[in-house]
Design a protein around this motif. Structure first.
Motif, PDB file in Angstrom:
ATOM      1  N   GLY A 100       0.797  -1.214  -0.087  1.00  0.00           N
ATOM      2  CA  GLY A 100       0.099   0.045  -0.154  1.00  0.00           C
ATOM      3  C   GLY A 100       0.828   1.281   0.070  1.00  0.00           C
ATOM      4  O   GLY A 100       0.449   2.346  -0.515  1.00  0.00           O
ATOM      5  N   THR A 101       2.145   1.201   0.474  1.00  0.00           N
ATOM      6  CA  THR A 101       3.127   2.340   0.610  1.00  0.00           C
ATOM      7  C   THR A 101       3.372   2.707  -0.773  1.00  0.00           C
ATOM      8  O   THR A 101       3.222   4.029  -1.102  1.00  0.00           O
ATOM      9  CB  THR A 101       4.101   2.068   1.302  1.00  0.00           C
ATOM     10  OG1 THR A 101       3.777   1.513   2.965  1.00  0.00           O
ATOM     11  CG2 THR A 101       5.217   3.264   1.706  1.00  0.00           C
ATOM     12  N   TRP A 127      -1.859   8.785   9.017  1.00  0.00           N
ATOM     13  CA  TRP A 127      -0.560   7.923   8.873  1.00  0.00           C
ATOM     14  C   TRP A 127       0.638   8.603   8.476  1.00  0.00           C
ATOM     15  O   TRP A 127       0.303   9.343   7.422  1.00  0.00           O
ATOM     16  CB  TRP A 127      -1.033   6.731   8.058  1.00  0.00           C
ATOM     17  CG  TRP A 127       0.140   5.846   7.631  1.00  0.00           C
ATOM     18  CD1 TRP A 127       0.882   4.860   8.671  1.00  0.00           C
ATOM     19  CD2 TRP A 127       0.541   4.989   6.454  1.00  0.00           C
ATOM     20  NE1 TRP A 127       1.552   4.068   8.003  1.00  0.00           N
ATOM     21  CE2 TRP A 127       1.588   4.318   6.806  1.00  0.00           C
ATOM     22  CE3 TRP A 127       0.344   5.594   5.104  1.00  0.00           C
ATOM     23  CZ2 TRP A 127       2.298   3.434   5.822  1.00  0.00           C
ATOM     24  CZ3 TRP A 127       0.971   4.807   4.079  1.00  0.00           C
ATOM     25  CH2 TRP A 127       1.912   3.945   4.532  1.00  0.00           C
ATOM     26  N   ASN A 180      -6.523   5.435  10.183  1.00  0.00           N
ATOM     27  CA  ASN A 180      -5.315   5.533  10.968  1.00  0.00           C
ATOM     28  C   ASN A 180      -4.823   6.977  11.081  1.00  0.00           C
ATOM     29  O   ASN A 180      -4.397   7.299  10.230  1.00  0.00           O
ATOM     30  CB  ASN A 180      -4.408   4.705  10.182  1.00  0.00           C
ATOM     31  CG  ASN A 180      -3.087   4.442  10.828  1.00  0.00           C
ATOM     32  OD1 ASN A 180      -2.834   4.578  11.989  1.00  0.00           O
ATOM     33  ND2 ASN A 180      -1.978   3.733  10.287  1.00  0.00           N
ATOM     34  N   ASP A 208      -6.995   6.377   0.216  1.00  0.00           N
ATOM     35  CA  ASP A 208      -6.125   5.247   0.454  1.00  0.00           C
ATOM     36  C   ASP A 208      -7.018   4.128   1.316  1.00  0.00           C
ATOM     37  O   ASP A 208      -7.533   4.645   2.440  1.00  0.00           O
ATOM     38  CB  ASP A 208      -4.857   5.814   1.410  1.00  0.00           C
ATOM     39  CG  ASP A 208      -3.861   4.704   1.892  1.00  0.00           C
ATOM     40  OD1 ASP A 208      -3.753   3.834   1.189  1.00  0.00           O
ATOM     41  OD2 ASP A 208      -3.082   5.262   2.739  1.00  0.00           O
ATOM     42  N   TYR A 211      -7.434  -1.119   5.088  1.00  0.00           N
ATOM     43  CA  TYR A 211      -8.058  -2.164   6.202  1.00  0.00           C
ATOM     44  C   TYR A 211      -9.584  -2.700   5.810  1.00  0.00           C
ATOM     45  O   TYR A 211     -10.478  -2.872   6.578  1.00  0.00           O
ATOM     46  CB  TYR A 211      -8.292  -1.289   7.339  1.00  0.00           C
ATOM     47  CG  TYR A 211      -6.885  -0.802   7.952  1.00  0.00           C
ATOM     48  CD1 TYR A 211      -5.941  -1.509   8.625  1.00  0.00           C
ATOM     49  CD2 TYR A 211      -6.175   0.452   7.718  1.00  0.00           C
ATOM     50  CE1 TYR A 211      -4.793  -1.152   9.118  1.00  0.00           C
ATOM     51  CE2 TYR A 211      -5.240   0.803   8.008  1.00  0.00           C
ATOM     52  CZ  TYR A 211      -4.262   0.017   8.795  1.00  0.00           C
ATOM     53  OH  TYR A 211      -2.999   0.341   9.321  1.00  0.00           O
ATOM     54  N   SER A 240      -3.907  -1.589  -0.025  1.00  0.00           N
ATOM     55  CA  SER A 240      -3.020  -2.549   0.558  1.00  0.00           C
ATOM     56  C   SER A 240      -3.602  -4.054   0.784  1.00  0.00           C
ATOM     57  O   SER A 240      -4.774  -4.186   1.261  1.00  0.00           O
ATOM     58  CB  SER A 240      -2.358  -2.056   1.742  1.00  0.00           C
ATOM     59  OG  SER A 240      -1.822  -3.085   2.543  1.00  0.00           O
ATOM     60  N   ALA A 242      -1.860  -5.774   2.791  1.00  0.00           N
ATOM     61  CA  ALA A 242      -0.986  -6.327   3.859  1.00  0.00           C
ATOM     62  C   ALA A 242      -1.940  -6.876   5.202  1.00  0.00           C
ATOM     63  O   ALA A 242      -1.901  -7.986   5.586  1.00  0.00           O
ATOM     64  CB  ALA A 242      -0.251  -5.349   4.384  1.00  0.00           C
ATOM     65  N   LYS A 243      -2.957  -5.910   5.376  1.00  0.00           N
ATOM     66  CA  LYS A 243      -3.876  -6.361   6.586  1.00  0.00           C
ATOM     67  C   LYS A 243      -4.724  -7.199   6.090  1.00  0.00           C
ATOM     68  O   LYS A 243      -5.074  -8.475   6.907  1.00  0.00           O
ATOM     69  CB  LYS A 243      -4.472  -5.035   7.013  1.00  0.00           C
ATOM     70  CG  LYS A 243      -3.433  -3.874   7.137  1.00  0.00           C
ATOM     71  CD  LYS A 243      -2.694  -3.917   8.470  1.00  0.00           C
ATOM     72  CE  LYS A 243      -1.410  -2.997   8.067  1.00  0.00           C
ATOM     73  NZ  LYS A 243      -1.238  -1.763   8.204  1.00  0.00           N
ATOM     74  N   ARG A 251       4.528  -7.478   0.270  1.00  0.00           N
ATOM     75  CA  ARG A 251       4.210  -6.212  -0.229  1.00  0.00           C
ATOM     76  C   ARG A 251       3.419  -6.181  -1.516  1.00  0.00           C
ATOM     77  O   ARG A 251       3.736  -5.986  -2.672  1.00  0.00           O
ATOM     78  CB  ARG A 251       5.728  -5.785  -0.695  1.00  0.00           C
ATOM     79  CG  ARG A 251       6.835  -5.743   0.182  1.00  0.00           C
ATOM     80  CD  ARG A 251       6.607  -5.148   1.535  1.00  0.00           C
ATOM     81  NE  ARG A 251       6.200  -3.864   1.496  1.00  0.00           N
ATOM     82  CZ  ARG A 251       4.968  -3.135   2.027  1.00  0.00           C
ATOM     83  NH1 ARG A 251       4.311  -3.820   2.907  1.00  0.00           N
ATOM     84  NH2 ARG A 251       4.890  -1.906   2.023  1.00  0.00           N
TER      85      ARG A 251
HETATM   86  N1  PMP Z   1      -2.217   3.380   4.351  1.00  0.00           N
HETATM   87  C1  PMP Z   1      -2.291   3.345   5.383  1.00  0.00           C
HETATM   88  C2  PMP Z   1      -3.472   4.318   6.095  1.00  0.00           C
HETATM   89  C3  PMP Z   1      -1.826   2.468   6.444  1.00  0.00           C
HETATM   90  O1  PMP Z   1      -2.012   2.339   7.648  1.00  0.00           O
HETATM   91  C4  PMP Z   1      -0.523   1.577   5.866  1.00  0.00           C
HETATM   92  C5  PMP Z   1      -0.105   0.305   6.568  1.00  0.00           C
HETATM   93  N2  PMP Z   1       0.465   1.085   8.008  1.00  0.00           N
HETATM   94  C6  PMP Z   1      -0.602   1.573   4.559  1.00  0.00           C
HETATM   95  C7  PMP Z   1      -1.201   2.412   3.726  1.00  0.00           C
HETATM   96  C8  PMP Z   1       0.538   0.662   3.749  1.00  0.00           C
HETATM   97  O2  PMP Z   1       0.603  -0.656   4.089  1.00  0.00           O
HETATM   98  P1  PMP Z   1       1.711  -1.655   3.362  1.00  0.00           P
HETATM   99  O3  PMP Z   1       2.661  -0.843   2.585  1.00  0.00           O
HETATM  100  O4  PMP Z   1       2.172  -2.426   4.364  1.00  0.00           O
HETATM  101  O5  PMP Z   1       0.863  -2.340   2.401  1.00  0.00           O
END
Ligand code: PMP
Length: 392
Positions: A100-101, A127, A180, A208, A211, A240, A242-243, A251
């Motif tokens: 997501g970053t 964030w 966040n 963005d 979650y 993302s 990730a979660k 990634r």
């Molecule tokens: N956007 C937000 C609001 C987040 O909280 C996060 C993770 N902390 C991300 C993007 C990015 O997540 P990642 O790069 O781990 O996929």
């Protein structure tokens, strides 16, 4: 040469993680880290992910490069998960990114390429990487008020006053769900108001979403962003995996750009060129796990079931903490916790109070008092509530 390098600023969240690791007390509780944890403190590999990985190991015949924008099956799966047919496929350009970053960064670079004068309006707080990523992409950040610490909800008056300064071509960054760090989400009414504002002002929404599925459900958590997508000519969406897929280190992320059909080829080509100039081909393993899960009904059902259990656990802990705080404080001071969504909330507190929570009680939260509900267990809730009631 490197002797002239200024020391890097340490990320406050990573600093809390390190202090926690070095703390020898076995009663310590880590509420600082931003990942889901189960009752044993583990961040599990989801069942459907394991099964998808096995399937991939058996069936994959090559690991040659994908396209510069990644695998089309990943685009399709994520587009459907996020937008559920709200927007015609011909209006969507997609690119896989490094988490997501990377997806946020890619979106910021696209803005910079299209309109270097754009200012990006970003909520306070947010964030922290949002600000860094916008600035590193060469854009100007304009903060807008968002959180009302008194009510634990949105500071609507402050938000609209600050957004009033946005000009055509500027960008408003919004959190799709589970804001966040505050957990304070826009209501359906707020989303409608935002859509009208964007239309009237000619301001570009950048959403963005990291979650989806952690707030109220997969569809519920996407309702706001789908409303914006349905009403706006253009939108950037960074997501993302990730979660909600538990794929943190793989990634897996995606940037989707909604635009008029005749702009799509140029946007898509630009996303590929931007990837080429930074990471070249995007990572594929996590992306392929996601598309495997989303295209297989049995895997998808199992993934959704496990995600539901994770969400229920977080919401259960949220309620348990709010109840324990009501008992410990003898008041409803922290009643707002149950209104908020996702893993995070902010309790406030000065730097000294955060340090006292850590040093005297072994309770680790991030500066500003952000805590991650998933770091709690039903066993640790009473202890944490007492510590918070004593210190804050
Ligand atoms: N956007 C937000 C609001 C987040 O909280 C996060 C993770 N902390 C991300 C993007 C990015 O997540 P990642 O790069 O781990 O996929």
């Amino acid at each position: 040469m490197f002797d002239r390098l200024p020391a890097p600023r340490q990320d406050p969240i990573l600093k809390v993680m390190q202090m926690f690791r070095e703390d020898p007390r076995d009663t310590k509780v880590d509420l600082g880290v931003g990942v889901y944890k189960d009752d044993t403190g583990n961040t599990p590999v989801m069942r459907a992910v394991k099964r998808a990985e096995r399937k991939l190991v058996e069936s994959q015949t090559t690991k040659t490069y994908t396209a510069l924008v990644g695998d089309p099956a990943f685009h399709r799966g994520m587009t459907d998960l996020l937008l559920a047919g709200t927007v015609l496929a011909e209006r969507i350009a997609a690119a896989a990114a490094t988490g997501g970053t990377g997806a946020v960064r890619l979106g910021m670079e696209l803005i910079r390429a299209a309109n270097p004068d754009a200012r990006v309006f970003i909520s306070t707080p947010t964030w922290p990487s949002h600000n860094t990523l916008a600035e590193k992409a060469g854009l100007t950040v304009a903060p807008y008020r968002y959180y009302d610490a008194e009510t634990g909800g949105i500071d609507r008056k402050g938000m609209w006053e600050d957004l009033d300064a946005a000009r055509p071509g500027d960008v408003v960054l919004l959190h799709g769900c589970c804001h966040n760090p505050t957990g304070a989400d826009l209501t359906p009414d707020d989303w409608r108001g935002m859509a009208s504002f964007l239309t009237e002002r000619g301001v570009l929404p950048f959403i963005d979403t990291a979650y989806q599925g952690f707030g109220a459900g997969l569809a519920e958590d996407a309702a706001g962003l789908r409303h914006i997508a349905a009403t706006q000519p253009r939108m950037i969406l960074a997501a993302s995996g990730a979660k909600n897929f538990g794929l943190y280190r793989e990634r897996a992320g995606i940037t989707l750009v909604i635009c008029p059909e005749d702009e799509r080829a140029t946007v898509s080509g630009t996303l590929g060129a931007l990837n080429r100039a930074s990471i070249s081909f995007p990572p594929d393993h996590g992306a392929r796990i996601i598309s495997t899960i989303l295209s297989d009904p049995a895997l998808r059902a199992d993934w959704e079931a496990e995600l539901t259990d994770m969400r229920d656990r977080v919401n259960g802990l949220r309620r348990a903490l709010a109840d324990a705080l009501r008992d410990a404080c003898g008041s409803d001071r922290f009643g707002f916790l149950t209104e908020q969504k996702g893993m995070f909330s902010v309790l406030g507190g000065t730097e000294q109070q955060i340090a006292r929570l850590r040093d005297e009680f072994g309770v680790y939260v991030v500066g500003g008092g952000r805590l991650n509900m998933a770091g709690l267990t039903l066993a640790s809730v009473p202890r944490v509530a007492k510590a918070i009631a004593r210190v804050l």
